[in-house]
Design an enzyme around this catalytic site. Structure first.
Site, PDB file in Angstrom:
ATOM      1  N   ILE A 159       6.402  63.105 -14.807  1.00 40.66           N
ATOM      2  CA  ILE A 159       7.588  62.525 -15.330  1.00 40.66           C
ATOM      3  C   ILE A 159       7.384  61.067 -15.400  1.00 40.66           C
ATOM      4  O   ILE A 159       7.683  60.459 -16.525  1.00 40.66           O
ATOM      5  CB  ILE A 159       8.775  63.003 -14.722  1.00 40.66           C
ATOM      6  N   CYS A 208      11.030  59.950  -8.341  1.00 38.22           N
ATOM      7  CA  CYS A 208      10.173  60.330  -6.962  1.00 38.22           C
ATOM      8  C   CYS A 208      11.045  61.728  -6.349  1.00 38.22           C
ATOM      9  O   CYS A 208      12.125  61.835  -6.599  1.00 38.22           O
ATOM     10  CB  CYS A 208      10.302  59.316  -6.027  1.00 38.22           C
ATOM     11  N   PRO A 209      10.402  62.364  -5.614  1.00 35.42           N
ATOM     12  CA  PRO A 209      10.735  63.480  -5.020  1.00 35.42           C
ATOM     13  C   PRO A 209      11.843  63.331  -3.924  1.00 35.42           C
ATOM     14  O   PRO A 209      11.732  61.808  -3.372  1.00 35.42           O
ATOM     15  CB  PRO A 209       9.894  64.236  -4.220  1.00 35.42           C
ATOM     16  N   SER A 236      16.168  62.099 -10.915  1.00 33.73           N
ATOM     17  CA  SER A 236      15.478  62.482  -9.985  1.00 33.73           C
ATOM     18  C   SER A 236      16.484  63.458  -9.050  1.00 33.73           C
ATOM     19  O   SER A 236      16.450  64.600  -9.280  1.00 33.73           O
ATOM     20  CB  SER A 236      14.513  61.738  -9.300  1.00 33.73           C
ATOM     21  N   ARG A 237      16.673  62.880  -7.985  1.00 29.44           N
ATOM     22  CA  ARG A 237      17.673  63.423  -6.976  1.00 29.44           C
ATOM     23  C   ARG A 237      18.839  62.570  -6.596  1.00 29.44           C
ATOM     24  O   ARG A 237      18.612  61.150  -6.272  1.00 29.44           O
ATOM     25  CB  ARG A 237      16.982  63.952  -5.825  1.00 29.44           C
ATOM     26  N   ASP A 261      21.686  61.113 -14.170  1.00 33.31           N
ATOM     27  CA  ASP A 261      21.826  62.522 -14.533  1.00 33.31           C
ATOM     28  C   ASP A 261      22.032  63.421 -13.221  1.00 33.31           C
ATOM     29  O   ASP A 261      22.183  64.580 -13.231  1.00 33.31           O
ATOM     30  CB  ASP A 261      20.366  63.048 -15.195  1.00 33.31           C
ATOM     31  N   GLU A 266      26.924  68.280  -6.513  1.00 35.79           N
ATOM     32  CA  GLU A 266      26.908  68.647  -7.955  1.00 35.79           C
ATOM     33  C   GLU A 266      27.300  70.130  -7.795  1.00 35.79           C
ATOM     34  O   GLU A 266      27.124  70.917  -7.272  1.00 35.79           O
ATOM     35  CB  GLU A 266      25.387  68.816  -8.336  1.00 35.79           C
ATOM     36  N   HIS A 285      23.334  66.742 -14.806  1.00 37.91           N
ATOM     37  CA  HIS A 285      22.116  67.286 -14.309  1.00 37.91           C
ATOM     38  C   HIS A 285      21.414  68.339 -15.325  1.00 37.91           C
ATOM     39  O   HIS A 285      21.358  69.457 -15.228  1.00 37.91           O
ATOM     40  CB  HIS A 285      22.353  68.235 -13.242  1.00 37.91           C
TER      41      HIS A 285
END
Length: 318
Positions: A159, A208-209, A236-237, A261, A266, A285
């Site tokens: 990504i 990034c994760p 990402s997160r 996003d 969530e 999301h």
């Protein structure tokens, strides 16, 4: 053999005919949603379990002796206790790279919404502001060109690479925080340390994760390094960003805007400080969820299961 999908709804509702292919290879049962206390009852007797966001922890794994395969309907697999799965000889597979272009596209949708104030102008015009204007153009405030600005990317996987190409296409300079060696990066891309990236870039995009090292990586100290004109993007997160620190930075004008996003919770709690923060654009999301990306996801999920049944598992993360 029995296959159970615990939370199919966000991909397709359980009565959608696209799920039918799983009935051709095994007994298939699907739930639109599964609450934490329903995980074991819903998955009981299944050799194969599919999950998107339903957590399968060590307790659930211990209570499901028939379980041999967990298919995560996403790229991130932090919803599964991987160590517990290994100890139980359970294969865990994910869905890599299915949404690369979809996430990259929404990342720039968020950036353009902030930079060009599209929603603001559309709303004002619908209320008659342009019709009441004496000039051929109605302008309310300033907006920047992206060309020549520096676009910083945290993480340079599939990504991140797709986002970098779009940024370069806009005439932006690309800077990266990545574990990849500088010699392995495309020509013209600058590798920076994280603090340098935050201090020097006009746009910072997180790709990034979520790991112990990246959790709340964007905190009040790091936000304080950013330019007052800078924009933060996160597809990402949510846990990578300290939400209260970001809300404070936005409300105090210490950075220009944010496009998100993902959030920590969530759906978000009503008291989430970013819901009312200044110049904060939030989408629910959905970066992963283009029509094409969801179709790819289901295709890969099915291929993963079939490969496991055939004794040649692919996309294994356990």
């Amino acid at each position: 053999m029995k296959i159970v999908c615990l939370d199919g709804y966000t991909l397709y509702p359980k009565d959608d005919p696209r799920w039918a292919r799983f009935n051709n290879i095994a007994e298939f049962e699907i739930y639109d949603r599964t609450s934490p206390d329903q995980v074991v009852p819903h998955a009981k007797g299944a050799a194969i379990v599919l999950t998107n966001k339903v957590v399968i922890d060590a307790r659930a794994i211990a209570a499901l002796p028939d379980l041999r395969y967990i298919g995560v309907l996403a790229t991130g697999f932090n919803v599964v206790d991987i160590e517990a799965a290994r100890k139980a000889c359970i294969t865990v597979c994910n869905i890599p790279a299915y949404s690369t272009q979809s996430v990259a596209q929404l990342t720039f949708a968020l950036l353009l919404a902030i930079a060009n104030r599209v929603e603001t102008y559309a709303t004002e015009i619908s209320k008659g502001k342009w019709s009441a204007c004496e000039d051929f153009t109605y302008r309310d405030g300033e907006w920047p060109e992206l060309a020549g600005k520096t676009f910083g990317i945290v993480g340079f996987g599939n990504i991140g690479q797709a986002v970098a190409k779009i940024a370069a296409g806009f005439g932006m300079k690309v800077a990266l925080y990545t574990s990849k060696a500088a010699n392995d990066l495309p020509s013209g891309y600058a590798k920076m340390e994280l603090d340098e990236l935050f201090a020097s870039c006009d746009v910072i995009s997180l790709h990034c994760p979520l790991t112990p090292d990246t959790k709340q990586m964007v905190d009040s100290r790091r936000l304080s390094l950013m330019k007052p004109s800078a924009i933060l993007l996160n597809a990402s997160r949510g846990q990578i960003v300290d939400e209260q620190a970001l809300a404070n930075a936005l409300n105090e004008g210490r950075i220009f805007g944010a496009g998100l996003d993902v959030l920590v919770n969530e759906p978000p709690r009503k008291d989430c400080p970013l819901l009312t923060a200044r110049n904060c654009f939030i989408t629910p999301h959905i970066a992963w969820a283009s029509t094409e990306a969801r179709e790819r996801l289901l295709n890969i999920a099915f291929t993963n299961v079939q490969a496991y049944i055939d004794g040649k598992p692919i996309n294994v993360v356990s």
